[in-house]
Design an enzyme around this catalytic site. Structure first.
Site, PDB file in Angstrom:
ATOM      1  N   SER A 141       0.819  -1.221   0.000  1.00  7.12           N
ATOM      2  CA  SER A 141       0.000   0.000   0.000  1.00  7.12           C
ATOM      3  C   SER A 141       0.844   1.258   0.000  1.00  7.12           C
ATOM      4  O   SER A 141       1.916   1.300   0.609  1.00  7.12           O
ATOM      5  CB  SER A 141      -0.886   0.005   1.249  1.00  7.12           C
ATOM      6  OG  SER A 141      -1.485   1.270   1.416  1.00  7.12           O
ATOM      7  N   TYR A 185      -3.569   5.103  -4.726  1.00 12.01           N
ATOM      8  CA  TYR A 185      -4.911   5.672  -4.814  1.00 12.01           C
ATOM      9  C   TYR A 185      -4.864   6.824  -5.820  1.00 12.01           C
ATOM     10  O   TYR A 185      -3.790   7.334  -6.150  1.00 12.01           O
ATOM     11  CB  TYR A 185      -5.346   6.215  -3.452  1.00 12.01           C
ATOM     12  CG  TYR A 185      -5.654   5.145  -2.427  1.00 12.01           C
ATOM     13  CD1 TYR A 185      -6.774   4.329  -2.567  1.00 12.01           C
ATOM     14  CD2 TYR A 185      -4.840   4.964  -1.310  1.00 12.01           C
ATOM     15  CE1 TYR A 185      -7.073   3.357  -1.618  1.00 12.01           C
ATOM     16  CE2 TYR A 185      -5.137   3.996  -0.355  1.00 12.01           C
ATOM     17  CZ  TYR A 185      -6.251   3.195  -0.524  1.00 12.01           C
ATOM     18  OH  TYR A 185      -6.542   2.238   0.417  1.00 12.01           O
ATOM     19  N   THR A 206      -6.377   1.337  -6.464  1.00 13.90           N
ATOM     20  CA  THR A 206      -7.567   1.039  -5.652  1.00 13.90           C
ATOM     21  C   THR A 206      -8.531   2.207  -5.726  1.00 13.90           C
ATOM     22  O   THR A 206      -8.155   3.359  -5.481  1.00 13.90           O
ATOM     23  CB  THR A 206      -7.161   0.777  -4.189  1.00 13.90           C
ATOM     24  OG1 THR A 206      -6.273  -0.335  -4.158  1.00 13.90           O
ATOM     25  CG2 THR A 206      -8.382   0.471  -3.333  1.00 13.90           C
ATOM     26  N   LYS A 227      -8.486  -2.267  -8.423  1.00 10.43           N
ATOM     27  CA  LYS A 227      -9.022  -2.985  -7.254  1.00 10.43           C
ATOM     28  C   LYS A 227     -10.273  -2.258  -6.759  1.00 10.43           C
ATOM     29  O   LYS A 227     -10.258  -1.034  -6.606  1.00 10.43           O
ATOM     30  CB  LYS A 227      -7.949  -3.017  -6.161  1.00 10.43           C
ATOM     31  CG  LYS A 227      -8.378  -3.613  -4.842  1.00 10.43           C
ATOM     32  CD  LYS A 227      -7.147  -3.818  -3.947  1.00 10.43           C
ATOM     33  CE  LYS A 227      -7.524  -4.314  -2.569  1.00 10.43           C
ATOM     34  NZ  LYS A 227      -8.046  -3.266  -1.681  1.00 10.43           N
ATOM     35  N   HIS A 277     -13.373  -3.536  -0.380  1.00 13.61           N
ATOM     36  CA  HIS A 277     -12.366  -2.961   0.528  1.00 13.61           C
ATOM     37  C   HIS A 277     -12.503  -3.573   1.929  1.00 13.61           C
ATOM     38  O   HIS A 277     -12.389  -2.897   2.959  1.00 13.61           O
ATOM     39  CB  HIS A 277     -12.513  -1.441   0.593  1.00 13.61           C
ATOM     40  CG  HIS A 277     -11.206  -0.702   0.742  1.00 13.61           C
ATOM     41  ND1 HIS A 277     -10.666   0.069  -0.249  1.00 13.61           N
ATOM     42  CD2 HIS A 277     -10.327  -0.626   1.775  1.00 13.61           C
ATOM     43  CE1 HIS A 277      -9.527   0.605   0.174  1.00 13.61           C
ATOM     44  NE2 HIS A 277      -9.303   0.200   1.412  1.00 13.61           N
TER      45      HIS A 277
HETATM   46  C1  LIG Z   1      -6.646  -2.228   8.141  1.00 15.64           C
HETATM   47  C2  LIG Z   1      -6.856  -2.257   6.669  1.00 15.64           C
HETATM   48  C3  LIG Z   1      -6.195  -1.344   5.848  1.00 15.64           C
HETATM   49  C4  LIG Z   1      -6.386  -1.379   4.463  1.00 15.64           C
HETATM   50  N1  LIG Z   1      -5.682  -0.507   3.680  1.00 15.64           N
HETATM   51  C5  LIG Z   1      -5.769  -0.620   2.330  1.00 15.64           C
HETATM   52  C6  LIG Z   1      -4.942   0.161   1.488  1.00 15.64           C
HETATM   53  O1  LIG Z   1      -4.153   0.970   1.944  1.00 15.64           O
HETATM   54  N2  LIG Z   1      -5.064  -0.020   0.155  1.00 15.64           N
HETATM   55  C7  LIG Z   1      -5.933  -0.912  -0.392  1.00 15.64           C
HETATM   56  O2  LIG Z   1      -5.995  -1.053  -1.603  1.00 15.64           O
HETATM   57  N3  LIG Z   1      -6.721  -1.664   0.389  1.00 15.64           N
HETATM   58  C8  LIG Z   1      -6.640  -1.558   1.732  1.00 15.64           C
HETATM   59  N4  LIG Z   1      -7.397  -2.362   2.521  1.00 15.64           N
HETATM   60  C9  LIG Z   1      -8.275  -3.362   1.904  1.00 15.64           C
HETATM   61  C10 LIG Z   1      -7.524  -4.662   1.677  1.00 15.64           C
HETATM   62  O3  LIG Z   1      -6.578  -4.559   0.647  1.00 15.64           O
HETATM   63  C11 LIG Z   1      -8.501  -5.772   1.257  1.00 15.64           C
HETATM   64  O4  LIG Z   1      -9.323  -5.298   0.225  1.00 15.64           O
HETATM   65  C12 LIG Z   1      -9.356  -6.258   2.411  1.00 15.64           C
HETATM   66  O5  LIG Z   1      -8.647  -6.273   3.619  1.00 15.64           O
HETATM   67  C13 LIG Z   1      -9.864  -7.663   2.088  1.00 15.64           C
HETATM   68  O6  LIG Z   1     -10.714  -8.117   3.077  1.00 15.64           O
HETATM   69  P1  LIG Z   1     -10.242  -9.086   4.274  1.00 15.64           P
HETATM   70  O7  LIG Z   1      -9.553  -8.204   5.262  1.00 15.64           O
HETATM   71  O8  LIG Z   1     -11.523  -9.632   4.763  1.00 15.64           O
HETATM   72  O9  LIG Z   1      -9.315 -10.119   3.679  1.00 15.64           O
HETATM   73  C14 LIG Z   1      -7.259  -2.327   3.904  1.00 15.64           C
HETATM   74  C15 LIG Z   1      -7.922  -3.240   4.736  1.00 15.64           C
HETATM   75  C16 LIG Z   1      -7.713  -3.215   6.087  1.00 15.64           C
HETATM   76  C17 LIG Z   1      -8.427  -4.235   6.940  1.00 15.64           C
END
Ligand SMILES: Cc1cc2nc3c(=O)[nH]c(=O)nc-3n(C[C@H](O)[C@H](O)[C@H](O)COP(=O)(O)O)c2cc1C
Length: 388
Positions: free
Chosen positions: A108, A130, A156, A254, A278
């Site tokens: 990220s 982003y 994303t 994404k 997300h």
């Molecule tokens: C704490 C946290 C931070 C996240 N930060 C980002 C991010 O910076 N960029 C991004 O594309 N997705 C981010 N996501 C989404 C994750 O890439 C992913 O889509 C998501 O965690 C998938 O669901 P799961 O946690 O049930 O596996 C984040 C998710 C969480 C839980």
């Protein structure tokens, strides 16, 4: 010390909850508004079933595949998460675990470790950005990722800045200083093992986002970068096509949730999409990605790679996603819990839990390779997917 190995992701989650300060654990859970999507991401997988075979299973199961040109030992990779303070080794530990287990990492632009260190640990790194800031700054981030050696880009798009949570949002500090340390002292003192892990490395969480800054700027603070992102008007599909054209290599969008937009992504020239909400952090009420996957895979699966993320907690979930049209899945919270519990070894543990679960499920349903999996391998209840 008791055996740090855990047998399922649920065990890792329980241990992470005990180990992390409440605000750090709360930030990992996240979720928007009432948490309907957050919950549905798990419920939906549980609604799907398998019909096991009794004899004649293949003796070996081949689960190797590739996404965006990167070979991987199984159809699981690390989803980018912008998260701080989980473990002092941060994404470098995650990256080492990926290298040890032969899977790519998505890094990220809000992560805590610089891209150069993450790629040194695992060259199979996709950088995630982003739509944030002006075009020059976005191009500068792509250029830095390119010269660091990133092998693909993830854009994303599914974040709508919905900040309310019915259970209350965690108190996330802007930066680390004496006042912040004092304010968080009670919850930190209640988690001495977490604190000890940081002190052993001689540091405290820095709460900066080293991959977001451009040029010689100092490392921006998390919320400074968040502000830049929040005040950037959302991109059109023409903007997406423009950004895609700036990156000479595989490119994923994404956060796709609709077949018509998957088509727009194809038209914008992407290599892959991730069907995602997300992790339940976009608008609440968005169905679990696994519910809309079949429709999206049917629309564009022959033209681009379709990946899914959201709610994957075990190998059986991975098999369900692949059977319903995903080339692979990305995991988020699952690896963060492993990281919290046991650093690099904890992430390896999570990846091993996934691999063993995939293998057991494929054996149970009598499949020797991912190519043999299809919708008929999953019991899908009536009304599982929303009307298209
Ligand atoms: C704490 C946290 C931070 C996240 N930060 C980002 C991010 O910076 N960029 C991004 O594309 N997705 C981010 N996501 C989404 C994750 O890439 C992913 O889509 C998501 O965690 C998938 O669901 P799961 O946690 O049930 O596996 C984040 C998710 C969480 C839980």
């Amino acid at each position: 010390m008791s055996n740090p190995w855990f047998e399922t992701v649920a065990v890792a989650q329980r241990r992470a909850k005990k180990r992390l300060p409440a605000s750090v654990y709360g930030a990992l859970i996240g979720g928007a508004e009432a948490g309907i999507s957050l919950g549905d991401n798990l419920t939906a997988f549980d609604e799907l079933g398998f019909r096991p075979v009794t004899a004649g299973q293949p003796a070996e199961r081949d689960m190797a595949t590739s996404v965006m040109g990167q070979p991987m030992s199984m159809p699981v990779m690390i989803s980018p998460t912008g998260v701080q303070a989980v473990h002092p080794d941060g994404e470098v530990a995650v990256s080492r675990a990926c290298a040890a287990r032969g899977v790519p990492i998505g890094l990220s632009s809000f992560a805590s470790s610089p891209i150069e260190a993450v790629i040194e640990a695992n060259p199979q790194t996709f950088f995630q950005i982003y739509w944030a800031g002006d075009r020059d700054s976005m191009v500068a981030r792509l250029e830095r990722a390119k010269s660091a050696g990133a092998v693909g880009m993830i854009l994303t798009l599914d974040w709508s800045f919905s900040h309310g949570r019915d259970w209350g949002s965690p108190d996330i500090p802007q930066s680390m200083g004496i006042r912040t340390a004092l304010r968080h002292a009670p919850e930190v003192m209640a988690r001495p093992r977490w604190l000890a892990t940081w002190l052993r490395r001689g540091k405290l969480p820095a709460l900066g986002v080293p991959n977001f800054g451009v040029g010689d700027d100092a490392v921006p603070g998390f919320f400074d970068a968040y502000g830049v992102w929040m005040f950037t008007p959302p991109p059109s599909w023409e903007d997406v096509a423009w950004l895609r054209a700036q990156w000479d290599g595989p490119f994923m969008v994404k956060g796709v949730h609709r077949a018509d937009e998957a088509r727009r992504a194809v038209d914008a020239g992407v290599t892959a999409i991730s069907v995602s909400n997300h992790g339940g952090n976009n608008i609440d009420g968005a169905p679990a990605p696994i519910r809309v996957l079949p429709e999206i895979a049917a629309a564009v699966g022959d033209e681009i790679e379709v990946v899914l993320d959201g709610g994957v907690r075990r190998g059986g979930d991975v098999v369900k996603a692949v059977a319903l049209g995903a080339k692979a899945v990305m995991i988020g919270r699952a690896y963060l819990w492993g990281l919290a519990v046991n650093g690099q070894a904890g992430v390896e543990n999570v990846l091993d839990v996934m691999r063993n679960g995939i293998d057991a499920t494929m054996r149970g349903i009598g499949k020797g390779s991912l190519a043999e999996l299809g919708p008929d391998d999953v019991i899908v209840p009536p009304g599982f997917s929303p009307p298209s």
